[in-house]
Design a protein around this motif. Structure first.
Motif, PDB file in Angstrom:
ATOM      1  N   ILE A   7       0.872  -1.178   0.000  1.00  0.00           N
ATOM      2  CA  ILE A   7       0.000   0.000   0.000  1.00  0.00           C
ATOM      3  C   ILE A   7       0.907   1.226   0.000  1.00  0.00           C
ATOM      4  O   ILE A   7       1.804   1.343   0.847  1.00  0.00           O
ATOM      5  CB  ILE A   7      -0.913   0.021   1.236  1.00  0.00           C
ATOM      6  N   LEU A   8       0.682   2.122  -0.957  1.00  0.00           N
ATOM      7  CA  LEU A   8       1.429   3.381  -0.984  1.00  0.00           C
ATOM      8  C   LEU A   8       0.504   4.488  -0.495  1.00  0.00           C
ATOM      9  O   LEU A   8      -0.548   4.740  -1.099  1.00  0.00           O
ATOM     10  CB  LEU A   8       1.943   3.675  -2.394  1.00  0.00           C
ATOM     11  N   MET A   9       0.880   5.103   0.607  1.00  0.00           N
ATOM     12  CA  MET A   9       0.076   6.162   1.221  1.00  0.00           C
ATOM     13  C   MET A   9       0.622   7.501   0.720  1.00  0.00           C
ATOM     14  O   MET A   9       1.716   7.931   1.119  1.00  0.00           O
ATOM     15  CB  MET A   9       0.191   6.077   2.747  1.00  0.00           C
ATOM     16  N   LEU A  10      -0.129   8.164  -0.141  1.00  0.00           N
ATOM     17  CA  LEU A  10       0.336   9.408  -0.765  1.00  0.00           C
ATOM     18  C   LEU A  10      -0.183  10.623   0.001  1.00  0.00           C
ATOM     19  O   LEU A  10      -1.065  10.523   0.855  1.00  0.00           O
ATOM     20  CB  LEU A  10      -0.123   9.468  -2.225  1.00  0.00           C
ATOM     21  N   ASN A  11       0.345  11.760  -0.356  1.00  0.00           N
ATOM     22  CA  ASN A  11      -0.017  13.018   0.303  1.00  0.00           C
ATOM     23  C   ASN A  11      -0.427  14.036  -0.755  1.00  0.00           C
ATOM     24  O   ASN A  11       0.392  14.463  -1.567  1.00  0.00           O
ATOM     25  CB  ASN A  11       1.199  13.524   1.096  1.00  0.00           C
ATOM     26  N   SER A  12      -1.694  14.432  -0.759  1.00  0.00           N
ATOM     27  CA  SER A  12      -2.171  15.430  -1.722  1.00  0.00           C
ATOM     28  C   SER A  12      -2.494  16.759  -1.037  1.00  0.00           C
ATOM     29  O   SER A  12      -3.133  17.629  -1.624  1.00  0.00           O
ATOM     30  CB  SER A  12      -3.413  14.904  -2.462  1.00  0.00           C
ATOM     31  N   HIS A  13      -2.044  16.918   0.212  1.00  0.00           N
ATOM     32  CA  HIS A  13      -2.317  18.151   0.961  1.00  0.00           C
ATOM     33  C   HIS A  13      -1.581  19.347   0.340  1.00  0.00           C
ATOM     34  O   HIS A  13      -0.445  19.231  -0.110  1.00  0.00           O
ATOM     35  CB  HIS A  13      -1.850  17.962   2.413  1.00  0.00           C
ATOM     36  N   PHE A  14      -2.234  20.482   0.344  1.00  0.00           N
ATOM     37  CA  PHE A  14      -1.620  21.720  -0.148  1.00  0.00           C
ATOM     38  C   PHE A  14      -1.925  22.809   0.872  1.00  0.00           C
ATOM     39  O   PHE A  14      -3.101  23.049   1.192  1.00  0.00           O
ATOM     40  CB  PHE A  14      -2.216  22.077  -1.516  1.00  0.00           C
TER      41      PHE A  14
ATOM     42  N   PRO B 285      -6.084  20.000  -4.210  1.00  0.00           N
ATOM     43  CA  PRO B 285      -4.967  19.055  -4.110  1.00  0.00           C
ATOM     44  C   PRO B 285      -3.684  19.599  -4.715  1.00  0.00           C
ATOM     45  O   PRO B 285      -3.699  20.530  -5.519  1.00  0.00           O
ATOM     46  CB  PRO B 285      -5.470  17.866  -4.933  1.00  0.00           C
ATOM     47  N   PHE B 286      -2.585  18.944  -4.334  1.00  0.00           N
ATOM     48  CA  PHE B 286      -1.272  19.271  -4.870  1.00  0.00           C
ATOM     49  C   PHE B 286      -0.476  17.986  -4.912  1.00  0.00           C
ATOM     50  O   PHE B 286      -0.572  17.159  -3.994  1.00  0.00           O
ATOM     51  CB  PHE B 286      -0.576  20.288  -3.950  1.00  0.00           C
ATOM     52  N   PHE B 287       0.295  17.788  -5.989  1.00  0.00           N
ATOM     53  CA  PHE B 287       1.161  16.620  -6.045  1.00  0.00           C
ATOM     54  C   PHE B 287       2.403  16.993  -6.838  1.00  0.00           C
ATOM     55  O   PHE B 287       2.465  16.819  -8.049  1.00  0.00           O
ATOM     56  CB  PHE B 287       0.429  15.420  -6.662  1.00  0.00           C
ATOM     57  N   GLY B 288       3.368  17.572  -6.153  1.00  0.00           N
ATOM     58  CA  GLY B 288       4.548  18.155  -6.789  1.00  0.00           C
ATOM     59  C   GLY B 288       5.617  17.141  -7.133  1.00  0.00           C
ATOM     60  O   GLY B 288       5.458  15.939  -6.909  1.00  0.00           O
ATOM     61  N   PRO B 289       6.750  17.636  -7.683  1.00  0.00           N
ATOM     62  CA  PRO B 289       7.798  16.752  -8.204  1.00  0.00           C
ATOM     63  C   PRO B 289       8.383  15.787  -7.169  1.00  0.00           C
ATOM     64  O   PRO B 289       8.683  14.648  -7.503  1.00  0.00           O
ATOM     65  CB  PRO B 289       8.888  17.725  -8.682  1.00  0.00           C
ATOM     66  N   ARG B 290       8.543  16.250  -5.917  1.00  0.00           N
ATOM     67  CA  ARG B 290       9.151  15.341  -4.930  1.00  0.00           C
ATOM     68  C   ARG B 290       8.214  14.193  -4.588  1.00  0.00           C
ATOM     69  O   ARG B 290       8.641  13.066  -4.379  1.00  0.00           O
ATOM     70  CB  ARG B 290       9.529  16.115  -3.665  1.00  0.00           C
ATOM     71  N   ARG B 291       6.921  14.473  -4.538  1.00  0.00           N
ATOM     72  CA  ARG B 291       5.950  13.405  -4.252  1.00  0.00           C
ATOM     73  C   ARG B 291       5.885  12.437  -5.438  1.00  0.00           C
ATOM     74  O   ARG B 291       5.817  11.221  -5.261  1.00  0.00           O
ATOM     75  CB  ARG B 291       4.576  14.017  -3.968  1.00  0.00           C
ATOM     76  N   LEU B 292       5.917  12.995  -6.664  1.00  0.00           N
ATOM     77  CA  LEU B 292       5.904  12.157  -7.858  1.00  0.00           C
ATOM     78  C   LEU B 292       7.130  11.263  -7.931  1.00  0.00           C
ATOM     79  O   LEU B 292       7.027  10.079  -8.251  1.00  0.00           O
ATOM     80  CB  LEU B 292       5.902  13.052  -9.104  1.00  0.00           C
ATOM     81  N   GLN B 293       8.280  11.875  -7.625  1.00  0.00           N
ATOM     82  CA  GLN B 293       9.544  11.135  -7.677  1.00  0.00           C
ATOM     83  C   GLN B 293       9.500   9.955  -6.704  1.00  0.00           C
ATOM     84  O   GLN B 293       9.931   8.856  -7.030  1.00  0.00           O
ATOM     85  CB  GLN B 293      10.659  12.086  -7.256  1.00  0.00           C
ATOM     86  N   TRP B 294       8.978  10.192  -5.531  1.00  0.00           N
ATOM     87  CA  TRP B 294       8.863   9.133  -4.525  1.00  0.00           C
ATOM     88  C   TRP B 294       7.956   8.020  -5.043  1.00  0.00           C
ATOM     89  O   TRP B 294       8.274   6.831  -4.928  1.00  0.00           O
ATOM     90  CB  TRP B 294       8.304   9.709  -3.215  1.00  0.00           C
ATOM     91  N   LEU B 295       6.823   8.387  -5.637  1.00  0.00           N
ATOM     92  CA  LEU B 295       5.880   7.395  -6.161  1.00  0.00           C
ATOM     93  C   LEU B 295       6.554   6.532  -7.227  1.00  0.00           C
ATOM     94  O   LEU B 295       6.454   5.303  -7.220  1.00  0.00           O
ATOM     95  CB  LEU B 295       4.646   8.106  -6.738  1.00  0.00           C
ATOM     96  N   GLU B 296       7.266   7.192  -8.142  1.00  0.00           N
ATOM     97  CA  GLU B 296       7.920   6.450  -9.221  1.00  0.00           C
ATOM     98  C   GLU B 296       8.998   5.525  -8.659  1.00  0.00           C
ATOM     99  O   GLU B 296       9.105   4.360  -9.058  1.00  0.00           O
ATOM    100  CB  GLU B 296       8.536   7.424 -10.227  1.00  0.00           C
ATOM    101  N   TYR B 297       9.767   6.025  -7.713  1.00  0.00           N
ATOM    102  CA  TYR B 297      10.826   5.215  -7.095  1.00  0.00           C
ATOM    103  C   TYR B 297      10.230   3.977  -6.428  1.00  0.00           C
ATOM    104  O   TYR B 297      10.723   2.860  -6.597  1.00  0.00           O
ATOM    105  CB  TYR B 297      11.595   6.059  -6.068  1.00  0.00           C
ATOM    106  N   GLU B 298       9.150   4.159  -5.691  1.00  0.00           N
ATOM    107  CA  GLU B 298       8.533   3.027  -4.980  1.00  0.00           C
ATOM    108  C   GLU B 298       7.974   2.007  -5.961  1.00  0.00           C
ATOM    109  O   GLU B 298       8.072   0.799  -5.730  1.00  0.00           O
ATOM    110  CB  GLU B 298       7.424   3.527  -4.045  1.00  0.00           C
ATOM    111  N   LEU B 299       7.379   2.480  -7.056  1.00  0.00           N
ATOM    112  CA  LEU B 299       6.800   1.542  -8.024  1.00  0.00           C
ATOM    113  C   LEU B 299       7.888   0.824  -8.821  1.00  0.00           C
ATOM    114  O   LEU B 299       7.704  -0.309  -9.253  1.00  0.00           O
ATOM    115  CB  LEU B 299       5.829   2.269  -8.957  1.00  0.00           C
TER     116      LEU B 299
END
Ligand SMILES: [Fe+2]
Length: 283
Positions: A116-123, A129-143
């Motif tokens: 389970i990947l628990m993401l953060n869309s808080h702004f 919502p917000f989903f900036g480059p660092r959050r995206l990078q983390w998602l891609e790395y985990e996948l």
């Protein structure tokens, strides 16, 4: 088998007060906790997908923490637009409930049949919502790091909902999430909250399920863009059920009198006999 319970948008306020003077969010959450503890078989974990409190701070988070304390299984938290991830990290830092850290406050839950990947869309200072480059990078790395089947959880719905005030933010904030997920077919579902209404949709080819809220529902206009109406009622907890690679989701109410209302008892028939009757000529 994995049994995962999701509740969302609990919007806990200060002790002794009602949300907007109307919704008894503490009572709704306390009753949900009783239902989850009563479920058989016992769920493996509980995810609370954001908007834990109405206004973030020590008084509301301590109220929230006391309300979920009786839960008898591991609990995992994520921030919604009403939360503050930094305050959450500080406040829940002595527990296993929110291992998210700055700058992205995202984390993976391992050990079940799926990740389970628990993401953060808080702004900050916005309901949007917000989903900036660092959050995206983390998602891609985990996948990239694991091919295990993966459930993605996020507060805001990364999909078209047909509800004007949710869709008004546009698709841009989740387009990149959709592209990364499309490249990683191990993601089998996305779950979210935020809308205070129960809707299933899609992000590309991946199903997205938005659960109704524990705090209150919104009677949200579809097709026509009108202001939503407030309904101070909770929904039941949502059960996500994995078995041998199959996954189903649905509300799972478990009232205190569930056993007393069993149809084998009220009809004075054995359950096996009732099932035979259901099969009819197919048996
Ligand atoms: Fe909410």
């Amino acid at each position: 088998m994995t049994l995962l319970v999701q509740i969302t948008d609990t919007h806990v306020v200060q002790r002794g007060t009602l949300l907007y003077g109307m919704a008894d969010t503490a009572r709704h959450l306390a009753e949900s906790v009783v239902q989850i503890n009563a479920m058989r078989p016992r769920p493996d974990m509980v995810l609370i997908t954001g908007d834990l409190v109405e206004h973030p701070g020590p008084r509301t988070y301590s109220h929230f923490r006391d309300l979920i304390a009786p839960l008898e299984m591991p609990v995992y938290l994520m921030p919604g637009n009403h939360d503050n991830p930094a305050i959450m990290a500080e406040f829940f830092g002595d527990t296993d409930m929110f291992p998210g850290e700055a700058p992205h406050y995202q984390y993976a839950i391992e050990g079940a049949d799926f990740r389970i990947l628990m993401l953060n869309s808080h702004f900050d200072d916005s309901e949007l919502p917000f989903f900036g480059p660092r959050r995206l990078q983390w998602l891609e790395y985990e996948l990239e790091s694991s091919d295990q089947p993966t459930l993605v959880a996020i507060h805001h719905p990364p999909m078209w909902t047909g509800i004007g005030f949710i869709d008004m933010v546009g698709r841009e904030w989740y387009e990149n999430i959709g592209e990364i997920i499309a490249d990683h077919p191990q993601v089998f579902k996305i779950i979210c909250g935020h809308g205070h209404v129960d809707i299933s949709g899609m992000l590309g080819k991946v199903p997205v399920q938005m659960a109704g809220a524990i705090a209150h529902q919104l009677i949200a206009g579809r097709v026509m863009d009108v202001a939503p109406s407030f309904d101070p009622m909770p929904v039941p907890p949502m059960l996500h059920h994995w078995k041998d690679g199959e996954f189903v989701s649905g509300y799972y109410p478990w009232p205190a009198d569930a056993d007393a209302e069993r149809i084998d008892r009220s009809s004075n028939m054995a359950w096996e006999d009732l099932k035979d009757r259901m099969r009819g000529s197919m048996k």
